[in-house]
Motif scaffolding. Sequence first.
Motif, PDB file in Angstrom:
ATOM      1  N   ALA A  12     -63.617  35.245 -45.722  1.00 17.06           N
ATOM      2  CA  ALA A  12     -63.678  35.015 -47.169  1.00 17.06           C
ATOM      3  C   ALA A  12     -65.130  34.937 -47.633  1.00 17.06           C
ATOM      4  O   ALA A  12     -65.486  35.469 -48.690  1.00 17.06           O
ATOM      5  N   ASP A  13     -65.981  34.298 -46.829  1.00 14.42           N
ATOM      6  CA  ASP A  13     -67.408  34.230 -47.160  1.00 14.42           C
ATOM      7  C   ASP A  13     -68.002  35.632 -47.211  1.00 14.42           C
ATOM      8  O   ASP A  13     -68.785  35.957 -48.105  1.00 14.42           O
ATOM      9  N   ASP A  14     -67.621  36.458 -46.234  1.00  9.62           N
ATOM     10  CA  ASP A  14     -68.114  37.839 -46.200  1.00  9.62           C
ATOM     11  C   ASP A  14     -67.650  38.619 -47.424  1.00  9.62           C
ATOM     12  O   ASP A  14     -68.408  39.396 -47.999  1.00  9.62           O
ATOM     13  N   ALA A  15     -66.409  38.403 -47.839  1.00 10.17           N
ATOM     14  CA  ALA A  15     -65.876  39.099 -49.007  1.00 10.17           C
ATOM     15  C   ALA A  15     -66.609  38.676 -50.271  1.00 10.17           C
ATOM     16  O   ALA A  15     -66.956  39.514 -51.116  1.00 10.17           O
ATOM     17  N   ILE A  16     -66.867  37.396 -50.412  1.00 12.39           N
ATOM     18  CA  ILE A  16     -67.601  36.899 -51.584  1.00 12.39           C
ATOM     19  C   ILE A  16     -69.004  37.478 -51.601  1.00 12.39           C
ATOM     20  O   ILE A  16     -69.497  37.930 -52.638  1.00 12.39           O
ATOM     21  N   ARG A  17     -69.655  37.490 -50.465  1.00 12.99           N
ATOM     22  CA  ARG A  17     -71.010  38.052 -50.370  1.00 12.99           C
ATOM     23  C   ARG A  17     -71.004  39.533 -50.751  1.00 12.99           C
ATOM     24  O   ARG A  17     -71.875  40.000 -51.476  1.00 12.99           O
ATOM     25  N   ARG A  18     -70.016  40.290 -50.270  1.00 16.61           N
ATOM     26  CA  ARG A  18     -69.911  41.721 -50.594  1.00 16.61           C
ATOM     27  C   ARG A  18     -69.691  41.925 -52.094  1.00 16.61           C
ATOM     28  O   ARG A  18     -70.359  42.748 -52.728  1.00 16.61           O
ATOM     29  N   ILE A  19     -68.793  41.148 -52.676  1.00 21.11           N
ATOM     30  CA  ILE A  19     -68.513  41.270 -54.110  1.00 21.11           C
ATOM     31  C   ILE A  19     -69.765  40.933 -54.918  1.00 21.11           C
ATOM     32  O   ILE A  19     -70.104  41.630 -55.878  1.00 21.11           O
ATOM     33  N   ASN A  20     -70.458  39.876 -54.552  1.00 22.10           N
ATOM     34  CA  ASN A  20     -71.681  39.508 -55.264  1.00 22.10           C
ATOM     35  C   ASN A  20     -72.747  40.587 -55.139  1.00 22.10           C
ATOM     36  O   ASN A  20     -73.442  40.891 -56.107  1.00 22.10           O
ATOM     37  N   THR A  21     -72.875  41.164 -53.961  1.00 20.51           N
ATOM     38  CA  THR A  21     -73.850  42.239 -53.757  1.00 20.51           C
ATOM     39  C   THR A  21     -73.499  43.449 -54.615  1.00 20.51           C
ATOM     40  O   THR A  21     -74.372  44.045 -55.247  1.00 20.51           O
ATOM     41  N   GLU A  22     -72.228  43.799 -54.667  1.00 25.34           N
ATOM     42  CA  GLU A  22     -71.786  44.925 -55.494  1.00 25.34           C
ATOM     43  C   GLU A  22     -72.039  44.659 -56.971  1.00 25.34           C
ATOM     44  O   GLU A  22     -72.486  45.543 -57.703  1.00 25.34           O
ATOM     45  N   GLU A  23     -71.777  43.454 -57.420  1.00 28.08           N
ATOM     46  CA  GLU A  23     -72.003  43.103 -58.824  1.00 28.08           C
ATOM     47  C   GLU A  23     -73.488  43.133 -59.157  1.00 28.08           C
ATOM     48  O   GLU A  23     -73.893  43.627 -60.206  1.00 28.08           O
TER      49      GLU A  23
END
Length: 131
Positions: A12-23
């Motif tokens: 979940a941490d990895d997913a949040i980090r990926r979403i934030n990076t994409e945004e």
Amino acid sequence: MLEDWNHPRTPADDAIRRINTEELYRRRQVRGRDLNDWHAELRQWEEAGLYEEVLSLLGEITHAVETLAQYDSREPQAYWYLYAARILKLQGEARAAEVLLIRWLDHWPEDRPQYPSHRARVEAAIRALRR
């Protein structure tokens, strides 16, 4: 969640980090390119005297920078504001240049972490415009 000895990073941490990076990447886009990929064109347009085109693009870039400042904890890049202020001054628009630089100060109040040299450069540019 920050990774530490007691709490390893989760999927979940990895997913949040990926979403934030994409945004963050999305918010850095200006005319379909990263805002830092415009240096060469801006210099060419300035050398050709295409100041309105330079200011138009710099307006879009400063808007993107302000949007980033709301999303990202890093200081907005003063460089773009100082560049636009220099062009405005060349066009005899010292007051507009001052307003633009004050806008940078407003988007990054002193109580937020920052590079002191950036604030000092912006403040020095404002003082120079007021002379």
